[in-house]
Design a protein around this motif. Structure first.
Motif, PDB file in Angstrom:
ATOM      1  N   ARG A  35      21.654  -0.030  -0.442  1.00 60.33           N
ATOM      2  CA  ARG A  35      23.037  -0.037   0.053  1.00 60.33           C
ATOM      3  C   ARG A  35      24.027   0.116  -1.093  1.00 60.33           C
ATOM      4  O   ARG A  35      24.941   0.947  -1.044  1.00 60.33           O
ATOM      5  CB  ARG A  35      23.295  -1.329   0.826  1.00 60.33           C
ATOM      6  N   ARG A  36      23.845  -0.645  -2.133  1.00 54.85           N
ATOM      7  CA  ARG A  36      24.796  -0.616  -3.252  1.00 54.85           C
ATOM      8  C   ARG A  36      24.704   0.699  -4.031  1.00 54.85           C
ATOM      9  O   ARG A  36      25.733   1.219  -4.494  1.00 54.85           O
ATOM     10  CB  ARG A  36      24.535  -1.816  -4.188  1.00 54.85           C
ATOM     11  N   THR A  37      23.497   1.255  -4.159  1.00 55.39           N
ATOM     12  CA  THR A  37      23.359   2.531  -4.863  1.00 55.39           C
ATOM     13  C   THR A  37      24.021   3.657  -4.071  1.00 55.39           C
ATOM     14  O   THR A  37      24.715   4.499  -4.650  1.00 55.39           O
ATOM     15  CB  THR A  37      21.875   2.855  -5.111  1.00 55.39           C
ATOM     16  N   ALA A  38      23.814   3.663  -2.762  1.00 57.11           N
ATOM     17  CA  ALA A  38      24.461   4.696  -1.941  1.00 57.11           C
ATOM     18  C   ALA A  38      25.979   4.581  -2.035  1.00 57.11           C
ATOM     19  O   ALA A  38      26.684   5.594  -2.144  1.00 57.11           O
ATOM     20  CB  ALA A  38      23.989   4.578  -0.490  1.00 57.11           C
ATOM     21  N   ASP A  39      26.495   3.344  -2.028  1.00 59.17           N
ATOM     22  CA  ASP A  39      27.950   3.156  -2.167  1.00 59.17           C
ATOM     23  C   ASP A  39      28.441   3.625  -3.532  1.00 59.17           C
ATOM     24  O   ASP A  39      29.496   4.257  -3.642  1.00 59.17           O
ATOM     25  CB  ASP A  39      28.312   1.678  -1.959  1.00 59.17           C
ATOM     26  N   PHE A  61       0.787  -1.228   0.000  1.00 55.84           N
ATOM     27  CA  PHE A  61       0.000   0.000   0.000  1.00 55.84           C
ATOM     28  C   PHE A  61       0.824   1.285   0.000  1.00 55.84           C
ATOM     29  O   PHE A  61       0.272   2.349  -0.250  1.00 55.84           O
ATOM     30  CB  PHE A  61      -0.914   0.034   1.242  1.00 55.84           C
ATOM     31  N   GLY A  62       2.077   1.224   0.325  1.00 52.91           N
ATOM     32  CA  GLY A  62       2.871   2.437   0.465  1.00 52.91           C
ATOM     33  C   GLY A  62       3.672   2.761  -0.775  1.00 52.91           C
ATOM     34  O   GLY A  62       3.851   1.936  -1.675  1.00 52.91           O
ATOM     35  N   ASP A  63       4.132   3.989  -0.810  1.00 50.48           N
ATOM     36  CA  ASP A  63       5.001   4.404  -1.904  1.00 50.48           C
ATOM     37  C   ASP A  63       6.341   4.890  -1.371  1.00 50.48           C
ATOM     38  O   ASP A  63       7.081   5.569  -2.066  1.00 50.48           O
ATOM     39  CB  ASP A  63       4.335   5.490  -2.746  1.00 50.48           C
ATOM     40  N   GLY A  64       6.663   4.530  -0.102  1.00 53.87           N
ATOM     41  CA  GLY A  64       7.942   4.931   0.483  1.00 53.87           C
ATOM     42  C   GLY A  64       9.118   4.377  -0.285  1.00 53.87           C
ATOM     43  O   GLY A  64      10.131   5.045  -0.475  1.00 53.87           O
ATOM     44  N   GLY A  65       8.985   3.138  -0.757  1.00 51.81           N
ATOM     45  CA  GLY A  65      10.070   2.534  -1.523  1.00 51.81           C
ATOM     46  C   GLY A  65      10.328   3.272  -2.824  1.00 51.81           C
ATOM     47  O   GLY A  65      11.479   3.490  -3.213  1.00 51.81           O
ATOM     48  N   GLU A  66       9.264   3.670  -3.491  1.00 50.12           N
ATOM     49  CA  GLU A  66       9.431   4.406  -4.754  1.00 50.12           C
ATOM     50  C   GLU A  66       9.994   5.809  -4.505  1.00 50.12           C
ATOM     51  O   GLU A  66      10.745   6.322  -5.317  1.00 50.12           O
ATOM     52  CB  GLU A  66       8.105   4.487  -5.511  1.00 50.12           C
ATOM     53  N   GLU A  67       9.611   6.408  -3.371  1.00 52.43           N
ATOM     54  CA  GLU A  67      10.171   7.728  -3.044  1.00 52.43           C
ATOM     55  C   GLU A  67      11.673   7.630  -2.817  1.00 52.43           C
ATOM     56  O   GLU A  67      12.440   8.464  -3.301  1.00 52.43           O
ATOM     57  CB  GLU A  67       9.493   8.291  -1.795  1.00 52.43           C
ATOM     58  N   VAL A  68      12.096   6.594  -2.082  1.00 49.47           N
ATOM     59  CA  VAL A  68      13.526   6.406  -1.824  1.00 49.47           C
ATOM     60  C   VAL A  68      14.254   6.149  -3.135  1.00 49.47           C
ATOM     61  O   VAL A  68      15.316   6.711  -3.402  1.00 49.47           O
ATOM     62  CB  VAL A  68      13.744   5.256  -0.818  1.00 49.47           C
ATOM     63  N   ARG A  69      13.672   5.314  -3.971  1.00 49.37           N
ATOM     64  CA  ARG A  69      14.293   5.006  -5.262  1.00 49.37           C
ATOM     65  C   ARG A  69      14.400   6.272  -6.114  1.00 49.37           C
ATOM     66  O   ARG A  69      15.434   6.520  -6.745  1.00 49.37           O
ATOM     67  CB  ARG A  69      13.467   3.938  -5.979  1.00 49.37           C
ATOM     68  N   ALA A  70      13.345   7.095  -6.129  1.00 48.70           N
ATOM     69  CA  ALA A  70      13.360   8.329  -6.929  1.00 48.70           C
ATOM     70  C   ALA A  70      14.399   9.315  -6.385  1.00 48.70           C
ATOM     71  O   ALA A  70      15.099   9.980  -7.161  1.00 48.70           O
ATOM     72  CB  ALA A  70      11.976   8.972  -6.930  1.00 48.70           C
ATOM     73  N   GLU A  71      14.515   9.410  -5.054  1.00 49.28           N
ATOM     74  CA  GLU A  71      15.512  10.321  -4.479  1.00 49.28           C
ATOM     75  C   GLU A  71      16.932   9.849  -4.788  1.00 49.28           C
ATOM     76  O   GLU A  71      17.807  10.663  -5.098  1.00 49.28           O
ATOM     77  CB  GLU A  71      15.296  10.436  -2.971  1.00 49.28           C
ATOM     78  N   LEU A  72      17.153   8.554  -4.707  1.00 51.03           N
ATOM     79  CA  LEU A  72      18.485   8.037  -5.050  1.00 51.03           C
ATOM     80  C   LEU A  72      18.766   8.222  -6.545  1.00 51.03           C
ATOM     81  O   LEU A  72      19.898   8.526  -6.929  1.00 51.03           O
ATOM     82  CB  LEU A  72      18.599   6.563  -4.660  1.00 51.03           C
ATOM     83  N   ARG A  73      17.742   8.054  -7.379  1.00 52.10           N
ATOM     84  CA  ARG A  73      17.918   8.272  -8.821  1.00 52.10           C
ATOM     85  C   ARG A  73      18.314   9.725  -9.074  1.00 52.10           C
ATOM     86  O   ARG A  73      19.247   9.999  -9.847  1.00 52.10           O
ATOM     87  CB  ARG A  73      16.624   7.929  -9.565  1.00 52.10           C
ATOM     88  N   GLU A  74      17.624  10.662  -8.404  1.00 54.11           N
ATOM     89  CA  GLU A  74      17.938  12.078  -8.584  1.00 54.11           C
ATOM     90  C   GLU A  74      19.348  12.389  -8.088  1.00 54.11           C
ATOM     91  O   GLU A  74      20.079  13.152  -8.711  1.00 54.11           O
ATOM     92  CB  GLU A  74      16.906  12.934  -7.840  1.00 54.11           C
ATOM     93  N   THR A  75      19.749  11.796  -6.974  1.00 54.37           N
ATOM     94  CA  THR A  75      21.107  12.000  -6.466  1.00 54.37           C
ATOM     95  C   THR A  75      22.137  11.434  -7.433  1.00 54.37           C
ATOM     96  O   THR A  75      23.190  12.046  -7.654  1.00 54.37           O
ATOM     97  CB  THR A  75      21.264  11.346  -5.080  1.00 54.37           C
ATOM     98  N   ALA A  76      21.836  10.283  -8.014  1.00 50.67           N
ATOM     99  CA  ALA A  76      22.754   9.701  -9.001  1.00 50.67           C
ATOM    100  C   ALA A  76      22.869  10.606 -10.229  1.00 50.67           C
ATOM    101  O   ALA A  76      23.966  10.787 -10.777  1.00 50.67           O
ATOM    102  CB  ALA A  76      22.274   8.308  -9.405  1.00 50.67           C
TER     103      ALA A  76
END
Length: 196
Positions: free
Chosen positions: A181-185, A105-120
């Protein structure tokens, strides 16, 4: 009690205005001579005012002693509100992953993925000195990093290999935890290129 306070304030203001006007030399039609002769002499007239002032002071002190003085109590000091540390959300997801409720039901995972994508994307723009569109293409194609797990986590067209999935499962990590973890690294390693 407020009425008495306002009445005394009004009387005091009127007396102060009369005193100020008399100092300026304005004639004030008050029966001062009759009051002085009734008391006896002008020194006794001043004593009468002193006694009246003393009675008022004692009355105010008595009132404050009985009722208490709330104005002299300092307010409670403000407390610093505690907030989450920067990156606490990422740490929580990296350690515990997504709950079943968040997965369904949540979209927290997609928010984290989108923020990491933007940081990348921003890190790629800074390290490779390219425009935003080029950086987005590199992130989506996975060419921004050598880590295929990180590339698959934020990229749209890259998939994680079967060996990486099995290795993560054996370590007790979900694909989402491993991806964070791997994306942040990978982002950190890419940012190190600029720091050198």
């Amino acid at each position: 009690m407020k009425f008495v306070r306002y009445a005394l304030g009004l009387v005091g203001s009127a007396v102060a205005l009369l005193a100020f006007a008399s100092v300026l030399g304005t004639p004030i039609p008050l029966p001062v001579d009759a009051a002085v002769s009734a008391v006896g002499n002008d020194y006794q007239f001043v004593v009468a005012f002193g006694i009246a002032a003393g009675v008022v002071v004692l009355g105010v002190l008595g009132q404050r002693t009985v009722e208490g003085v709330s104005q002299s109590t300092p307010p409670a000091p403000e407390r610093v509100t505690s907030g989450p540390a920067p990156g606490a959300e990422y740490d929580q997801y990296a350690e515990s992953g997504l709950s079943i409720r968040e997965r369904l039901f949540g979209d927290g995972g997609e928010e984290v993925r989108a923020e990491l994508r933007e940081t990348a994307v921003k890190t790629t723009m800074r390290t490779e000195d390219c425009d935003r569109e080029t950086a987005i293409e590199r992130v989506e194609s996975g060419s921004w990093t050598d880590d295929e797990t990180a590339a698959a986590f934020v990229g749209g067209s890259v998939s994680t290999g079967v060996g990486a999935r099995i290795g993560g499962a054996l370590r007790g990590e979900s694909g989402f935890q491993r991806g964070i973890r791997r994306t942040a690294d990978a982002i950190d390693r890419k940012a190190e290129e600029v720091r050198r």
